[in-house]
Design an enzyme around this catalytic site. Structure first.
Site, PDB file in Angstrom:
ATOM      1  CD1 TRP A  96      -6.112  -0.573  -6.336  1.00 20.30           C
ATOM      2  CD2 TRP A  96      -4.947  -1.893  -7.716  1.00 20.30           C
ATOM      3  NE1 TRP A  96      -4.776  -0.415  -6.045  1.00 20.30           N
ATOM      4  CE2 TRP A  96      -4.041  -1.206  -6.877  1.00 20.30           C
ATOM      5  CE3 TRP A  96      -4.429  -2.775  -8.651  1.00 20.30           C
ATOM      6  CZ2 TRP A  96      -2.664  -1.382  -6.953  1.00 20.30           C
ATOM      7  CZ3 TRP A  96      -3.053  -2.945  -8.738  1.00 20.30           C
ATOM      8  CH2 TRP A  96      -2.179  -2.249  -7.878  1.00 20.30           C
ATOM      9  CG  HIS A 107      24.891  -0.376  11.820  1.00 24.13           C
ATOM     10  ND1 HIS A 107      26.242  -0.598  11.913  1.00 24.13           N
ATOM     11  CD2 HIS A 107      24.339  -0.901  12.939  1.00 24.13           C
ATOM     12  CE1 HIS A 107      26.495  -1.258  13.033  1.00 24.13           C
ATOM     13  NE2 HIS A 107      25.355  -1.443  13.675  1.00 24.13           N
ATOM     14  CE  LYS A 137      -8.555  -5.396   4.808  1.00 22.81           C
ATOM     15  NZ  LYS A 137      -7.602  -4.877   5.804  1.00 22.81           N
TER      16      LYS A 137
HETATM   17  O1  M6R Z   1      -4.870 -10.219   3.313  1.00 20.98           O
HETATM   18  P1  M6R Z   1      -3.423 -10.303   3.669  1.00 20.98           P
HETATM   19  O2  M6R Z   1      -3.185 -10.331   5.136  1.00 20.98           O
HETATM   20  O3  M6R Z   1      -2.711 -11.421   2.968  1.00 20.98           O
HETATM   21  O4  M6R Z   1      -2.810  -8.947   3.111  1.00 20.98           O
HETATM   22  C1  M6R Z   1      -1.440  -8.691   3.192  1.00 20.98           C
HETATM   23  C2  M6R Z   1      -1.137  -7.245   2.880  1.00 20.98           C
HETATM   24  O5  M6R Z   1      -1.555  -6.913   1.596  1.00 20.98           O
HETATM   25  C3  M6R Z   1      -1.797  -6.284   3.887  1.00 20.98           C
HETATM   26  O6  M6R Z   1      -1.426  -6.567   5.199  1.00 20.98           O
HETATM   27  C4  M6R Z   1      -1.406  -4.827   3.545  1.00 20.98           C
HETATM   28  O7  M6R Z   1      -0.037  -4.624   3.758  1.00 20.98           O
HETATM   29  C5  M6R Z   1      -2.230  -3.837   4.349  1.00 20.98           C
HETATM   30  N1  M6R Z   1      -2.519  -2.696   3.534  1.00 20.98           N
HETATM   31  C6  M6R Z   1      -1.552  -3.368   5.571  1.00 20.98           C
HETATM   32  O8  M6R Z   1      -2.266  -2.400   6.264  1.00 20.98           O
END
Ligand code: M6R
Length: 609
Positions: free
Chosen positions: A75, A505, A604
């Protein structure tokens, strides 16, 4: 971000590396590469795009037969996604090969220094300084381990490295600081991965490497030391995930599979924790801090993305059920807050991966201020799970789709349980209705899933929209935010979530016949106010797609399209209202032709800040 795999053992490493990279692809999919010790030298192959492209490139390569190798799925942070920036990277002599997750902050100065000392760089990455630095230190006749230590002392930032040295066909090196790395312990073979999901089906025994540790891994031995060359204590943790959970099965996408796991996810989050008849919640993970928790005066929830939105639901739950003042912070902003923390403040990190760099940094700050820290984490043994004082696991199994769905459901369940656990009325009849209703949620989610075809039809109708507004109030305000996030993540439609009261608003200016609104309007304490907002939208010819309670007649005259959900009590509504929004986003994304499991630009596990 970025996926790392490594293998040393009795098997050919190539298929193991490729299957590991595929499992980790949700961490990044700009480019991929491998380096394998084959026929007395290290062979390297890279390609731009997803792992399947690398697989094609490698298909006819019969020379890649070695039993030691490393792999990477990228990434991009430094340098565009192209072949020269793809990992592994190597030194001038093509002796040392490195894959990296994280960011080396002082790479520019190091690169300049190395270039002035005759090193030739091929990529724009920060990573490439590492093999060259090791090479440079080796010139002073140091052994590899010492050269590696000197390199680590020089670099600043966050990293997880897997390294192989063509002068040593028996060892895989692994090093970490702030980015996750896990060793899979096998019999006459050992594995390395940035995430345990890459190890599912290979071994259940894992060692999570700690910050500042260096592992020298051979096929029969794992030697872990710290930066002072002292042996460290490492515990073998047992993984509870199984292969079936980590595969798509008959579903076309992980995202759809994971949404359909909803009822099972609720059951497994509740298992052993809910004593319905006694109105009692038991959370083993919090027992060790139970006395301290009795002094809780204020809660601070720290999270990112979908986990943050779960935290916003948690804010309502904690205040209503546990009567504890609660605030939710974007973990990434928490570090800039200079508020004084009174005694009795407890910080709760919510994270599916347990590795999100911002959430980890926020928890570390909370610890610096001597707050008690709790984790609501899905990935067993992950960094946030280990660094918090106590916590509750989601037990949702691996979530592979980049768009978080089942983790959100399980986070809501755990937050409800923690709220009851912290309330003075845990074990009293006051919570009876709530706990009884919790047990009915899996069946209610199932009735929504059984009607997914209705949402597929609605997705067909709305798939070409350029914009979408999501509105909700109280418990469903965070669901509006989450619904908008899901849609934008996987369909790339611009979507905004708002508390419906905020509409007048500003956002109302956007309403027109081409600007639809998804309204979350179940029958509850705020539905009258929601109806007024919908009247205002209708008066401006804005199309309305409503999520409403079965049997609600009033919505029929207001909304253009309605998806009905079963009735539940208000604090549990998000568990039902979010499901149609997840499915809607899924169908819109797939109908627009996108790979919803791997949305563009996303990863992810966000392990860089
Ligand atoms: O692994 P985490 O729950 O800490 O990740 C947090 C966010 O990166 C994660 O929820 C992200 O927003 C997802 N792509 C939402 O679908």
């Amino acid at each position: 971000m970025c996926g790392i795999v490594g293998y040393i053992g009795k098997e050919k490493s190539l298929p193991i590396l490729i299957s590991g990279l595929k499992a980790l692809e949700y961490r990044g999919y700009d480019s991929a590469g491998i380096a394998i010790f084959s026929n007395d030298k290290i062979e390297i192959k890279k390609s731009v795009g997803q792992v399947k492209i690398l697989e094609k490139v490698l298909k006819d390569d019969i020379d890649l037969v070695g039993h030691l190798g490393i792999g990477h799925t990228r990434w991009a942070t430094h340098g565009i996604p192209n072949e020269k920036n793809a990992h592994p990277h190597n030194d001038c002599a093509k002796r040392i090969f490195v894959v990296h997750n994280g960011i080396i902050e002082n790479y520019k100065e190091i690169k300049e220094y190395l270039q002035n000392h005759g090193h030739n760089f091929l990529s724009d990455t920060d990573t490439e300084v590492v093999p060259h630095l090791i090479e440079d230190f080796l010139k002073d006749k140091k052994d590899f381990h010492t050269a590696l230590l000197d390199t680590l002392k020089m670099i600043k930032g966050a990293y997880a490295f897997a390294i192989i040295d063509s002068k040593n066909s028996d060892t895989l090196y692994a090093v970490k600081l702030s980015s996750p790395l896990v060793i899979g312990v096998g019999k006459h073979e050992n594995f390395l991965a940035s995430d345990p999901s890459a190890l599912v089906g290979k071994t259940k025994n894992v060692i999570y490497l700690k910050d500042g540790e260096i592992a020298e891994i051979t096929k029969d031995n794992i030697n872990i030391t710290n930066l002072e060359k002292q042996k460290t204590h490492s515990e073998i943790v047992r993984l509870e995930w199984d292969l079936e959970q980590a595969q798509k099965g008959n579903y076309p996408h992980f995202m759809l599979k994971e949404i359909f796991e909803g009822p099972e996810i609720v059951l497994s989050a509740l298992r052993g924790r809910l004593k319905g008849k006694e109105n009692f919640v038991k959370l083993g993970g919090l027992e060790q801090v139970a006395e301290k928790l009795k002094e809780t005066k204020r809660l601070i929830i720290l999270a990112c993305g979908t986990s943050y939105y779960a935290g916003l639901v948690g804010e309502y739950l904690f205040e209503e059920i546990a009567k504890i003042p609660t605030e939710v912070h974007f973990a990434s902003e928490f570090r800039y807050r200079e508020e004084p923390f009174e005694k009795g403040t407890v910080a709760i990190a919510i994270s599916q991966s347990g590795e999100t760099a911002d959430t980890l940094a926020a928890i570390r700050k909370a610890k610096e201020h001597e707050l008690l820290t709790l984790g609501i984490v899905n990935t067993v043994g992950s960094t946030i799970a280990r660094e918090t004082d106590a916590g509750v696991y989601n037990h949702a199994g691996p979530e592979v789709g980049v768009a978080s769905t089942k983790a959100f459901i399980s986070q809501l369940i755990i937050l409800t349980l923690v709220a009851v656990y912290l309330s003075k009325s845990n074990g009293h009849s006051k919570n009876h209705a709530l706990l009884q209703e919790l047990e009915k949620i899996p069946k209610k989610i199932k009735t929504i899933l059984d009607r997914s075809s209705e949402l597929e039809k609605l997705a067909e109708k709305y798939k070409n929209c350029d914009n979408f507004l999501f509105l909700g109030r109280r418990y469903n305000y965070p669901v509006a935010l989450e619904g908008a996030l899901k849609l934008k993540e996987i369909s790339y439609i611009h979507a905004e979530g708002y508390g419906a009261g905020e509409m007048k608003h500003g956002p109302i200016a956007m309403i027109s016949e081409n600007f639809p609104t998804a309204a979350i309007v179940p029958q509850n304490s705020v539905s009258e106010k929601m109806f007024s907002n919908l009247e205002e939208i209708k008066a401006r010819k804005g199309p309305i797609f409503a999520i409403a309670t079965e049997g609600d007649k009033r919505i029929v005259s207001l909304a253009n399209d309605i998806f009905f959900i079963p009735k539940t009590i208000e604090p549990l509504e998000p568990l039902l209202t979010v499901v149609p929004l997840q499915l809607f986003a899924y169908y819109v994304g797939t109908k627009r032709g996108f790979d919803v499991d791997k949305p563009r630009n996303l990863a992810k596990s966000v392990t860089v800040e």
